[in-house]
Structure formats: structure tokens, C-alpha cells
Design an enzyme around this catalytic site. Structure first.
Site, PDB file in Angstrom:
ATOM      1  N   HIS A 165      -0.266  -8.451   1.098  1.00 36.05           N
ATOM      2  CA  HIS A 165      -1.033  -7.621  -0.173  1.00 36.05           C
ATOM      3  C   HIS A 165      -0.970  -8.713  -1.487  1.00 36.05           C
ATOM      4  O   HIS A 165       0.175  -8.694  -1.721  1.00 36.05           O
ATOM      5  CB  HIS A 165      -0.455  -6.294  -0.179  1.00 36.05           C
ATOM      6  N   HIS A 223      -6.104  -2.874  -1.199  1.00 32.65           N
ATOM      7  CA  HIS A 223      -5.604  -3.760  -0.267  1.00 32.65           C
ATOM      8  C   HIS A 223      -6.567  -5.095  -0.304  1.00 32.65           C
ATOM      9  O   HIS A 223      -7.646  -5.082   0.327  1.00 32.65           O
ATOM     10  CB  HIS A 223      -5.419  -3.416   1.109  1.00 32.65           C
ATOM     11  N   HIS A 271      -0.224 -10.288  -4.254  1.00 35.34           N
ATOM     12  CA  HIS A 271       0.666  -9.931  -5.565  1.00 35.34           C
ATOM     13  C   HIS A 271       0.880 -11.071  -6.368  1.00 35.34           C
ATOM     14  O   HIS A 271       0.900 -12.224  -5.896  1.00 35.34           O
ATOM     15  CB  HIS A 271       1.882  -9.321  -4.972  1.00 35.34           C
ATOM     16  N   ASN A 275       2.028 -16.518  -3.843  1.00 36.11           N
ATOM     17  CA  ASN A 275       2.261 -17.150  -2.446  1.00 36.11           C
ATOM     18  C   ASN A 275       1.022 -16.740  -1.511  1.00 36.11           C
ATOM     19  O   ASN A 275       0.670 -15.422  -1.656  1.00 36.11           O
ATOM     20  CB  ASN A 275       3.318 -16.981  -1.770  1.00 36.11           C
ATOM     21  N   ASP A 317      10.530  -6.365  -8.704  1.00 37.68           N
ATOM     22  CA  ASP A 317      10.847  -6.968  -7.243  1.00 37.68           C
ATOM     23  C   ASP A 317      12.201  -6.259  -7.252  1.00 37.68           C
ATOM     24  O   ASP A 317      13.104  -6.492  -7.884  1.00 37.68           O
ATOM     25  CB  ASP A 317      10.689  -8.557  -7.655  1.00 37.68           C
ATOM     26  N   CYS A 349       0.906  -1.286  -0.088  1.00 38.20           N
ATOM     27  CA  CYS A 349      -0.030  -0.008  -0.002  1.00 38.20           C
ATOM     28  C   CYS A 349       0.885   1.248  -0.218  1.00 38.20           C
ATOM     29  O   CYS A 349       0.621   2.226  -0.672  1.00 38.20           O
ATOM     30  CB  CYS A 349      -0.865   0.032   1.273  1.00 38.20           C
TER      31      CYS A 349
HETATM   32  P1  AMP Z   1       6.136 -13.218  -1.306  1.00 40.07           P
HETATM   33  O1  AMP Z   1       7.090 -13.726  -0.510  1.00 40.07           O
HETATM   34  O2  AMP Z   1       5.465 -14.074  -2.395  1.00 40.07           O
HETATM   35  O3  AMP Z   1       5.183 -12.566  -0.212  1.00 40.07           O
HETATM   36  O4  AMP Z   1       6.741 -12.115  -1.985  1.00 40.07           O
HETATM   37  C1  AMP Z   1       7.206 -10.659  -1.660  1.00 40.07           C
HETATM   38  C2  AMP Z   1       8.030 -10.229  -2.754  1.00 40.07           C
HETATM   39  O5  AMP Z   1       8.295  -8.672  -2.421  1.00 40.07           O
HETATM   40  C3  AMP Z   1       9.617 -10.735  -2.611  1.00 40.07           C
HETATM   41  O6  AMP Z   1       9.864 -11.288  -3.878  1.00 40.07           O
HETATM   42  C4  AMP Z   1      10.390  -9.561  -2.538  1.00 40.07           C
HETATM   43  O7  AMP Z   1      11.749  -9.390  -2.745  1.00 40.07           O
HETATM   44  C5  AMP Z   1       9.347  -8.090  -2.739  1.00 40.07           C
HETATM   45  N1  AMP Z   1       9.715  -7.219  -2.155  1.00 40.07           N
HETATM   46  C6  AMP Z   1       9.770  -6.849  -0.793  1.00 40.07           C
HETATM   47  N2  AMP Z   1       9.969  -5.574  -0.674  1.00 40.07           N
HETATM   48  C7  AMP Z   1       9.885  -4.786  -1.818  1.00 40.07           C
HETATM   49  C8  AMP Z   1      10.102  -3.506  -2.232  1.00 40.07           C
HETATM   50  N3  AMP Z   1      10.413  -2.640  -1.427  1.00 40.07           N
HETATM   51  N4  AMP Z   1      10.043  -3.354  -3.453  1.00 40.07           N
HETATM   52  C9  AMP Z   1       9.735  -4.245  -4.462  1.00 40.07           C
HETATM   53  N5  AMP Z   1       9.867  -5.634  -4.044  1.00 40.07           N
HETATM   54  C10 AMP Z   1       9.765  -6.000  -2.736  1.00 40.07           C
HETATM   55 ZN    ZN Z   2      -1.753  -3.252   1.130  1.00 42.59          ZN
END
Ligand code: AMP
Ligand code: ZN
Length: 112
Positions: free
Chosen positions: A96, A45, A98, A85, A29, A6
Site C-alpha cells: 500500500h 488503496h 507509503h 520503496n 512506523d 487499509c
Molecule cells: P516498506 O519496507 O517500505 O514497505 O515499509 C513498510 C514499513 O511499515 C516498515 O518500515 C515497517 O516497520 C512498517 N510497519 C509494518 N507494520 C506496521 C504497523 N503495524 N504499524 C506501523 N508500521 C508498520
Molecule cells: Zn491498502
């Protein structure tokens, strides 16, 4: 709400945007696991794929309409993988919804 994604949508936390419309935001990412690793998220959200309902599922359709456009823009003509995931067993780390788009190399034939 203390939600990292968010804050990315609001611009409070910077990101590398690759796509945006009124419902969806997509960005790179921060810890890429493939040459192309993009996250596509709803602006509203939703905690995870386990919280998708009749009321909020329109954005999921939009996300899957946007994914081929992003794949084309990224040159993923050889294919790509979409992953979401949900929950602890899947190691969801940001709560959130994704969708990861992974591509740009031959991916593993193992998913888990
Ligand atoms: P998950 O583990 O499926 O919840 O994926 C979360 C993803 O968010 C991971 O691949 C992280 O590398 C990515 N992530 C975390 N913080 C950031 C950020 N500030 N900007 C871009 N990606 C992020
Ligand atoms: Zn959110």
C-alpha cells in the site's frame, strides 16, 4: 482486501496517528529507523509508487503538501528524508503506497 495499511486506516489494526484528513493518514512506523520515522499513506488503496496514474495522483500532491506540516510539528528543522520503496528490488514489504519521513538525526549520505 487483505492489506495491513487499509486495516490501519479503518482502525482494525491500531496505530499511532500523527495526521489525518479526508485523503491522507500518517502514523509512526512500528520499527523506527530514525528518531522520527513516520509513514504517510493515501486512504484509498494504491499498491506502490509504480501504480500512480493521472487518475489517482491528486493524493500524492496532498501527501507532499502534508509532509512539511508533519516535519514542522516533529521539529525537523535540520531536514529530513522522504523515501518510497516500490517493488522487490526496493524491498517494499507493505503493498500500500507509503512515504517514509525520516529525521531527527544526521542521516547517512548513502541511500542504497
Ligand atoms: P516498506 O519496507 O517500505 O514497505 O515499509 C513498510 C514499513 O511499515 C516498515 O518500515 C515497517 O516497520 C512498517 N510497519 C509494518 N507494520 C506496521 C504497523 N503495524 N504499524 C506501523 N508500521 C508498520
Ligand atoms: Zn491498502
Amino acid at each position: 482486501m487483505d492489506c495491513l495499511f487499509c486495516k490501519i486506516i479503518s482502525g482494525e489494526i491500531p496505530s499511532t496517528k500523527v495526521y489525518e484528513d479526508e485523503l491522507v493518514y500518517a502514523f509512526r512506523d512500528i520499527n523506527p529507523q530514525a528518531p522520527t520515522h513516520i509513514l504517510v499513506i493515501p486512504k484509498a488503496h494504491v499498491a506502490s509508487a509504480n501504480e500512480i496514474t493521472e487518475e489517482n495522483s491528486a493524493v500524492v500532491a496532498r501527501i507532499f503538501e502534508v509532509i512539511p506540516k508533519i516535519a514542522a510539528a516533529e521539529g525537523l528543522s535540520g531536514g529530513f528524508r522522504v523515501v518510497s520503496n516500490a517493488g522487490a528490488d526496493a524491498c517494499q514489504s507493505v503493498h500500500h503506497l507509503h512515504f517514509h519521513i525520516l529525521g531527527g538525526k544526521q542521516l547517512s549520505d548513502q541511500m542504497a
